[in-house]
Design an enzyme around this catalytic site. Structure first.
Site, PDB file in Angstrom:
ATOM      1  N   ASP A 203       0.798  -1.040  -0.068  1.00  0.00           N
ATOM      2  CA  ASP A 203      -0.030  -0.068   0.094  1.00  0.00           C
ATOM      3  C   ASP A 203       0.906   1.223   0.042  1.00  0.00           C
ATOM      4  OD1 ASP A 203      -1.454   2.375   0.878  1.00  0.00           O
ATOM      5  OD2 ASP A 203      -3.022   0.898   1.434  1.00  0.00           O
ATOM      6  N   HIS A 204       1.107   1.815  -1.092  1.00  0.00           N
ATOM      7  CA  HIS A 204       2.126   2.855  -1.256  1.00  0.00           C
ATOM      8  C   HIS A 204       2.216   3.730  -0.352  1.00  0.00           C
ATOM      9  CE1 HIS A 204      -0.225   5.061  -3.949  1.00  0.00           C
ATOM     10  NE2 HIS A 204       0.528   6.058  -4.009  1.00  0.00           N
ATOM     11  N   HIS A 266      -5.831   2.928   0.826  1.00  0.00           N
ATOM     12  CA  HIS A 266      -4.844   3.979   1.412  1.00  0.00           C
ATOM     13  C   HIS A 266      -5.708   4.833   2.679  1.00  0.00           C
ATOM     14  CE1 HIS A 266      -2.712   3.391  -1.992  1.00  0.00           C
ATOM     15  NE2 HIS A 266      -3.400   3.974  -3.008  1.00  0.00           N
TER      16      HIS A 266
HETATM   17  C1  BG6 Z   1      -3.164   4.662  -6.458  1.00  0.00           C
HETATM   18  C2  BG6 Z   1      -4.531   4.753  -7.110  1.00  0.00           C
HETATM   19  O1  BG6 Z   1      -3.254   3.699  -5.548  1.00  0.00           O
HETATM   20  O2  BG6 Z   1      -2.830   5.952  -6.211  1.00  0.00           O
HETATM   21  C3  BG6 Z   1      -4.669   5.870  -8.356  1.00  0.00           C
HETATM   22  O3  BG6 Z   1      -4.817   3.464  -7.980  1.00  0.00           O
HETATM   23  C4  BG6 Z   1      -4.078   7.072  -7.647  1.00  0.00           C
HETATM   24  O4  BG6 Z   1      -5.822   6.058  -8.872  1.00  0.00           O
HETATM   25  C5  BG6 Z   1      -2.657   6.937  -6.826  1.00  0.00           C
HETATM   26  O5  BG6 Z   1      -3.794   8.175  -8.774  1.00  0.00           O
HETATM   27  C6  BG6 Z   1      -2.297   8.237  -6.470  1.00  0.00           C
HETATM   28  O6  BG6 Z   1      -1.237   8.152  -5.648  1.00  0.00           O
HETATM   29  P1  BG6 Z   1      -0.411   9.283  -5.073  1.00  0.00           P
HETATM   30  O7  BG6 Z   1       0.813   8.720  -4.453  1.00  0.00           O
HETATM   31  O8  BG6 Z   1      -0.019  10.056  -6.288  1.00  0.00           O
HETATM   32  O9  BG6 Z   1      -1.391   9.897  -4.318  1.00  0.00           O
END
Ligand code: BG6
Length: 512
Positions: A203-204, A266
């Protein structure tokens, strides 16, 4: 492993001296889905950045697996181009020369036994020639429908099985299923081949510096935690707003939508970290335990029409540029009911949070790209000022600015200079850029390094994933029964229903 308490010991640092950089040991990373967008934009650049920061060993190898007629050097060129375009650190010829010596490519279909035999022999050669030590991480950057066939192939070719003194790990990307049932199936598929301690679910958001700082803010200071409960907090707003549309991701996004794409993972993770009690230590088990207690205590409002909102972006303008509506995007059916905006109200039924709503929202094509956690406090019980003197005073708030302007803001009332006692909102800001010279690593750098080190605190375990679906499933079912979501203007702050949802509670969304 329970930690022992040492006076003056900082629980955020689990071993003796973390000033020394954590460097991965000998290993290889195999990426499935290497031609995909995530691999090019995030994974390959993150691997290069780790190498460039000196955090990968000389005996590191990167193996791509895909259905392309490529030789090793063709794949190396792909990696090179991705690194040149997306890496965050400066390109260094020596680092690249060292990294590229360990780049290999295996061509094949996921169903092709011979290709997996070739993968096994390639990894074996790397162990022999490059000293990768039998340590292999398999990164499944592929749609979940292929998890089963790939993990079976890894098992059949003997690759999932760790030999004495070496490790085998599997890394999976969301979506972790489509609902509770499919998430359980996926977890079973993975669990049949890999032991739970070898499965790393990415989960980044948990790899973001500012998200980890939430733990530092809460648990390394004395001044926030006493207020962090229903006696002082009025409500919490967790926002992940994006200004972009779905771009070329129709195939992924249609049928998934904002709630599955962002809230299930997230935002519920951010909520769990915001609401959880102090873990006994920062090892994986203790952190996950506390997050799970929060997720288990989540309650949905009875009236889902009144306390949730969804929408689809309409054609319009953003930043002076005309943009398509969701239903006009390429490869989106004109009658799609997929939501591109989702807002929900949740409560955490425990002593700390009783009666405090957590409002979670996310959307595409909103006014700006911003992710934040805002803890909004109750008004002072009594204001010994004339009512007219405090007209411009709202509620105190503590805002963790996750991105893009990383930092923390505290909003409080202050006297306006002058001869009257007029009180107005002001802010006190901490900005990463002002306080630190170090750049934050990209989330994927941190998470890939943690996989290679076998450190699991930043990876949700399957119980958390399933609990999150349990929370979301009734809302998704309810929305599906209601058909088409309402439209909202591109470049705004979402559908009017989302404003109404908060207005019913006498509150309003922040406009960050
Ligand atoms: C991803 C989603 O997990 O997170 C995308 O699948 C989204 O739809 C992206 O654009 C956004 O990531 P960040 O790190 O730019 O907020």
């Amino acid at each position: 492993m329970p930690s022992t308490y040492t006076p003056g010991h900082n629980p955020l640092r689990s071993s003796a001296d973390k000033r020394l950089p954590r460097i991965a040991g000998p290993c290889s990373v195999v990426i499935f889905g290497v031609t995909g967008d995530l691999s090019k934009r995030k994974l390959m650049p993150a691997i290069y950045d780790l190498a460039n920061r000196g955090l990968l060993p000389p005996s590191f190898a990167l193996v791509g697996f895909a259905r392309r007629d490529w030789e090793d050097q063709d794949f190396a060129k792909e990696v090179h181009d991705a690194v040149r375009e997306h890496a965050r650190t400066k390109f260094d010829e020596d680092v690249w020369a060292q990294l590229s010596k360990g780049i290999r490519f295996v061509a094949g279909e996921f169903t092709d036994d011979a290709a997996f035999a070739k993968l096994a022999s390639t990894l074996h050669e790397l162990d022999e020639q490059r000293g990768t030590g039998g340590n292999h991480a398999f990164y499944l950057s592929i749609p979940p429908r292929f998890f089963s066939v790939v993990t079976e192939q890894l098992k059949r070719s003997g690759l999932s099985h760790s030999v004495e003194g070496a490790w085998r790990r599997v890394v999976v990307e969301k979506p972790f299923g489509h609902d509770l049932e499919s998430a359980r199936e996926l977890n079973e598929i993975l669990g049949q081949v890999f032991p739970s301690g070898s499965i790393f679910r990415i989960d980044h958001y948990l790899g973001k510096e500012t998200v980890q700082n939430l733990l530092a803010l809460r648990f390394s200071n004395t001044m926030f935690e006493p207020l962090w409960n229903c006696n002082y907090v009025d409500h919490v707003q967790i926002t992940m707003a994006e200004d972009i549309g779905i771009g070329s991701r129709a195939g992924y996004y249609d049928g998934i939508g904002a709630a599955r794409d962002v809230i299930q993972n997230h935002l519920l993770q951010l909520m769990a970290l915001t609401a959880m009690d102090e873990p006994t230590s920062f090892d994986a088990r203790s952190v996950r335990l506390e997050k799970e207690k929060v997720l288990a205590a989540v309650e949905l409002p009875a009236d889902l029409d009144a306390h949730t909102a969804r929408g689809q972006y309409l054609p319009g303008w953003q930043g002076g540029i005309p943009v398509k509506g969701f239903l006009q995007e390429d490869n989106i059916p004109a009658d799609s009911i997929t939501e591109t905006y989702a807002a929900i109200k949740l409560e955490v039924a425990n002593r700390r949070w009783a009666g405090v709503p957590f409002y979670l929202r996310t959307g595409k094509r909103l006014a700006r790209r911003v992710s934040e956690i805002a803890v909004v406090f109750k008004r002072a019980p009594h204001l010994p000022f004339q009512a007219t003197d405090t007209q411009e005073l709202t509620s105190n708030a503590l805002v963790i600015r996750v991105q893009p302007d990383e930092g923390v803001t505290i909003k409080f009332g202050s006297k306006v200079p002058g001869t009257q006692m007029e009180v107005r909102d002001v802010t006190m800001d901490f900005a990463y850029g002002d306080s630190f010279t170090e750049n934050s690593p990209e989330a994927y750098e941190r998470l890939i390094l943690d996989v290679l080190l076998g450190e699991a605190p930043l990876f949700p375990r399957h119980e958390e994933v399933e609990m999150s679906w349990e929370i979301l499933d009734p809302i998704l079912d309810h929305w599906a029964s209601r058909g088409q979501p309402p439209g909202y203007d591109s470049g705004g702050w979402g559908p009017i229903q989302a404003d109404d949802m908060l207005a019913r509670d006498g509150r309003s969304w922040r406009r960050p």
